[in-house]
Scaffold this motif. Sequence first.
Motif, PDB file in Angstrom:
ATOM      1  N   VAL A  31       0.858  -1.192   0.000  1.00  0.00           N
ATOM      2  CA  VAL A  31       0.000   0.000   0.000  1.00  0.00           C
ATOM      3  C   VAL A  31       0.892   1.239   0.000  1.00  0.00           C
ATOM      4  CG1 VAL A  31      -1.878  -1.180   1.206  1.00  0.00           C
ATOM      5  CG2 VAL A  31      -0.111   0.013   2.519  1.00  0.00           C
ATOM      6  N   PRO A  32       0.361   2.382  -0.469  1.00  0.00           N
ATOM      7  CA  PRO A  32       1.212   3.560  -0.617  1.00  0.00           C
ATOM      8  C   PRO A  32       1.382   4.425   0.624  1.00  0.00           C
ATOM      9  CG  PRO A  32      -0.916   3.962  -1.621  1.00  0.00           C
ATOM     10  CD  PRO A  32      -0.932   2.548  -1.154  1.00  0.00           C
ATOM     11  N   SER A  33       0.536   4.260   1.655  1.00  0.00           N
ATOM     12  CA  SER A  33       0.631   5.180   2.787  1.00  0.00           C
ATOM     13  C   SER A  33       0.266   4.479   4.092  1.00  0.00           C
ATOM     14  CB  SER A  33      -0.306   6.372   2.583  1.00  0.00           C
ATOM     15  OG  SER A  33      -1.662   5.960   2.678  1.00  0.00           O
ATOM     16  N   LEU A  80       1.966  -7.322   5.118  1.00  0.00           N
ATOM     17  CA  LEU A  80       1.471  -5.995   4.742  1.00  0.00           C
ATOM     18  C   LEU A  80       2.615  -4.990   4.830  1.00  0.00           C
ATOM     19  CD1 LEU A  80      -0.909  -4.098   4.055  1.00  0.00           C
ATOM     20  CD2 LEU A  80      -1.357  -3.935   6.528  1.00  0.00           C
ATOM     21  N   VAL A  81       2.870  -4.301   3.727  1.00  0.00           N
ATOM     22  CA  VAL A  81       4.015  -3.387   3.679  1.00  0.00           C
ATOM     23  C   VAL A  81       3.620  -2.097   2.969  1.00  0.00           C
ATOM     24  CG1 VAL A  81       4.851  -4.539   1.584  1.00  0.00           C
ATOM     25  CG2 VAL A  81       6.436  -3.139   2.918  1.00  0.00           C
ATOM     26  N   ASN A  82       4.035  -0.974   3.521  1.00  0.00           N
ATOM     27  CA  ASN A  82       3.830   0.301   2.823  1.00  0.00           C
ATOM     28  C   ASN A  82       5.038   0.588   1.936  1.00  0.00           C
ATOM     29  OD1 ASN A  82       4.636   0.556   5.735  1.00  0.00           O
ATOM     30  ND2 ASN A  82       5.337   2.579   5.036  1.00  0.00           N
ATOM     31  N   ILE A  89      -0.932  -5.240  -5.222  1.00  0.00           N
ATOM     32  CA  ILE A  89      -0.697  -3.793  -5.123  1.00  0.00           C
ATOM     33  C   ILE A  89      -2.033  -3.072  -5.012  1.00  0.00           C
ATOM     34  CG2 ILE A  89       0.139  -1.746  -6.348  1.00  0.00           C
ATOM     35  CD1 ILE A  89       2.343  -3.433  -7.537  1.00  0.00           C
ATOM     36  N   ASP A  90      -2.170  -2.298  -3.942  1.00  0.00           N
ATOM     37  CA  ASP A  90      -3.356  -1.464  -3.737  1.00  0.00           C
ATOM     38  C   ASP A  90      -3.019  -0.038  -4.167  1.00  0.00           C
ATOM     39  OD1 ASP A  90      -5.750  -0.423  -2.940  1.00  0.00           O
ATOM     40  OD2 ASP A  90      -5.593  -1.030  -0.844  1.00  0.00           O
ATOM     41  N   GLU A 129      -6.211   8.871  -0.047  1.00  0.00           N
ATOM     42  CA  GLU A 129      -6.338   7.618  -0.775  1.00  0.00           C
ATOM     43  C   GLU A 129      -6.392   6.437   0.191  1.00  0.00           C
ATOM     44  OE1 GLU A 129      -2.770   8.324  -2.781  1.00  0.00           O
ATOM     45  OE2 GLU A 129      -3.684   8.902  -4.675  1.00  0.00           O
ATOM     46  N   GLY A 130      -7.121   5.426  -0.221  1.00  0.00           N
ATOM     47  CA  GLY A 130      -7.139   4.188   0.549  1.00  0.00           C
ATOM     48  C   GLY A 130      -8.083   4.220   1.724  1.00  0.00           C
ATOM     49  N   TRP A 131      -8.005   5.259   2.550  1.00  0.00           N
ATOM     50  CA  TRP A 131      -8.913   5.369   3.683  1.00  0.00           C
ATOM     51  C   TRP A 131     -10.276   5.825   3.185  1.00  0.00           C
ATOM     52  CZ3 TRP A 131     -12.122   8.993   5.773  1.00  0.00           C
ATOM     53  CH2 TRP A 131     -12.577   8.773   7.065  1.00  0.00           C
ATOM     54  N   ASP A 132     -11.303   5.238   3.704  1.00  0.00           N
ATOM     55  CA  ASP A 132     -12.636   5.770   3.447  1.00  0.00           C
ATOM     56  C   ASP A 132     -13.548   5.340   4.576  1.00  0.00           C
ATOM     57  OD1 ASP A 132     -13.379   3.136   2.969  1.00  0.00           O
ATOM     58  OD2 ASP A 132     -13.269   3.340   0.800  1.00  0.00           O
ATOM     59  N   ASN A 133     -14.712   5.917   4.603  1.00  0.00           N
ATOM     60  CA  ASN A 133     -15.700   5.556   5.603  1.00  0.00           C
ATOM     61  C   ASN A 133     -17.057   5.598   4.924  1.00  0.00           C
ATOM     62  OD1 ASN A 133     -17.725   5.955   7.823  1.00  0.00           O
ATOM     63  ND2 ASN A 133     -15.877   5.767   9.066  1.00  0.00           N
TER      64      ASN A 133
END
Length: 1014
Positions: free
Chosen positions: A109-111, A181-183, A223-224, A532-536
């Motif tokens: 993931v990027p962040s 899991l790796v950033n 890759i996300d 990016e990536g986070w959402d609710n």
Amino acid sequence: MDLILKRNLEHQTIPIERLCSIFSNVGIQKPMKSIENPIIDIKSPYLYQNIKRLQEDLPSNMQGTSQNEADYLNIDIKMETGTGKTYVYTKAIYELNKLYGFKKFIVAVPSLAIKAGTANFMKIQSNINHFKNVCGYKTEIKLRTVESIKTKKGSKRYVPNSIRDFVTSSNLQRNTIEVLLVNMQHLKESKNGVLVRDDYDSHIEGYYRPIDAISATRPIFLIDEPHRFSRENATFKFIEEQVKPQLIIRFGATFPSKFIGRGRNRVEVKDYQNLIYDLNIHKAFEQNLIKGIAKEHVESPDNEEEVFKILTMKKGEFVRFQKTELNEQGQAIKTTKELKTHDSLTLLSPKLSGITIDGILATKVNLSNGEEKFTGDVFFADVFATSYVRESIRLAIKRHFETERENFKRKFKIKTLALFFIDDIHSYRDNDMKEPYLKNIFEEELRGKLDEEINKCNIFELEYREYLEESLANITETHAGYFSQDNVSTEEEIEKEVNTILFDKERLLSLVDKNGKTNTTRFIFSKWTLKEGWDNPNIFTIAKLRSSGSDNSKLQEIGRGLRLPVDETGNRIENETFTLNYIVDFTEKDFVKKLEEEIYGETSFEQRVLTSEQIEKIATNKGLSKEEVLIDLMGKGFISFDREIKTDKLQEFINEYPEIFNKLDKNRVRDRNVDKNKKVAIRKENYLKLKDLWEQLNEKYYLHFDTIADEVLISIVSDVITEDLITTTVRRTKRETSEMVQGELIFNVTLDSIDISDDDTLNYGTFLKVVAENTNISIPLIHTGIVRASKLKKIENAFFTKDTVRSFSVYFKQRIYDELLKIYSYKKLPNTTVHPTELTEENGNPRDFVKTSAYLGVNERKGTPLENYLYDTILFDSEIEENNINENISSVEVYGKIPKRTMQIPFIDGSTYSPDFMYVIKDKEGKPTINLVVESKGVNKKQDLRGIEDHKIEAANKLFDMVKEVGINDEYGGQTKLEDIGDVLRRKGISVTYTRQTNNEKLLEIINDLIESE
């Protein structure tokens, strides 16, 4: 509250099935070492035959198979933000393990924010139970995360346990899957990088560099957010050259771009490689998988679009202002100017004449008009007394409460959240550098709005009033922030906020905490850390209190709030349309236009020749002949002589004639600034003919429920338990049932056995208390129901778990819904007034123009409406509405579209719904005595309406029957004279027929049938 995952959603099942089918007939060799994955025959011709077969339904520009020179296979899966991408790749991991034995997976993931969200999804117990009990996987993911390591000088350096455990786990252990899991910050060459350093005091399987040990496992690499992992950057090269995976699977809404060709032929294209699934935003909107978008920005009163920002100041010396304005091309131009004490603000703008700087402090400027401005303040010149940021916050809060009030009325409430993007952490966090002016402005505006909303609450909104009063009493509890700097903070309150936002999504979505205390936290502040990536799922408003610049993807910006919401039971709501309020900076006034360009840049256009139907539609809308249309289109260069569409003019053609292409429904992406400026005149002579019907439709009614007998509640509790809807036995039940969402049965699931862990088991008293909190039923009644059930089946202690509580709550509410259908009715609210309305002033006289024209529709058809239509403009939301407006029926005296939010009929699940049209129709004698209300549904036949739709039809008929009875009783004081009823109904205008119309039903036939039945 646990989020309830769905098992068989088609848009999530298809990409997993496609991914797994790639390996059909492909040789997969058993691993040679116990630590490695099975080995894929990357050179197998079947791989690329399978990929090509899967691409048959993709646009031609997305097709194509490619085999890298490197020894790995790349697969791309495109899924729009908010459609469940994390769920899909997690389930794909389970499925690849089940079918082919792959055991070692890496997720990149990027962040850090995305990393936290992914880790939370895979580790939360309710999700683990879903994959185990609902999906039936016999394995469990062991999540290992790569973190930075800090060692004291002189101390030993050990390889992190997470990496060691991932590598050394043997493929002989059949019941686990290893996920690392790796950033992306770790995926590079670095002197002290945790993966690449070789000075550890121990090795893994003979490797001193962890990355070499990881590579030896022959991992599957996921890759996300692939647009952050361009093939040209160092991270991707590191993956190829150091990790050396067998398979790279990229999951994302946005993919990186690349250039092909040279010189004038050089074009930018998306870098897809072996794409097998394309769920783009156009499809996501069409399938109602995500929220719609309503963009809005604060406008200058005189339309002079320039703003000023105080960048910095030095005590006693100067203040540096930044001016932002738009040039003729719509580009934002920024200039700066420094002013000193006693300087006139006319140096910034002539509109600020008469105002000078009286004093300059460390973070505050005193002005001659008595005002104070702080570092970071943004303002229009012509509304200097109220800052631009304050106006934007005020607008965002207004939209939030409009949505929250409606969501709180529902039978199963929705916790409504808002997200604010800001550009400076010190404007929000308390600090020694300057006053947190943004937080102060927000709290001031929120206090005022809470007071206003509390005063609006009526006697049926007592619970919401308590929620608002709790918010007002503890204003600091209503908002929280997350910024990258927070990760190094040691303050307890900040750590609590970060954990709530990043890791505890369920807590943020709950209206009460685990102790029963009201949870009012619903406003989130962040920089682009959460971009990016986070959402609710329950973000309904996003306010950008800063411009993000023109280079950012508009799809990525809105992605934080596109996911469909979940209610208080954890159920995702799929049978309704929701809207994301998007407040932007004025420099992004053309956001909707740019968003549409991006959407259609992502959507292939296959049509080559303009059809006769399209030409006819343009001719009708323009009032031209077909020949004139062809000449016009050829003159503009849109088509050739043989009607072939010219690709270089395609986008311009689509923009000018959206109605003839498969353009996005404007209901889904709209610009409120444009909508609200549209003036639609009311034809007053027509209104007078509709006056009685209109006033009746604007009467206020509420839902009334008779009491459900205790015996019924006890029986329901017993039935839910004894009918094996919940089971904890070791067998796997094959019973098919239907899951309940918002009172509607929507899909079949197979309920699997529930394996109980010690952590899940509750003592009986706690079990009763938690069930009572989830169902609003008293503990004695629940206990009595369980005792009754225990006489019919043996209930083990292992039955009393958190999983049982959740399952019981779902099926209990399903049964209660059925009971409510039997006992509800409508009653008229006493002492309420009809006016003002969207069409009338407070005194009951018709307005000159509709108050809010956007409520009539977002699409406009040029031309003059029929004489008996209520308005002078044709606005509509769907094709069926457009057809109804333009259908000339001689028996119709007058008709009009009912503005949205006018007649909101409440339903037992907490939702409301509104009819679309009102008609006054002439009877057999030619007298206008028949009142008709029509709800138009864009389905082909009534059988396509879901069960809940039928229930709502019954509810509307029940309401209008009640209105009829009220009218009769009002006329005769409760004494009904049967021979005079017809006259009363006609004279008072209270006899109304309600119907639903589908695409295959002609309005003329409905009206003729109604006239005949009178």
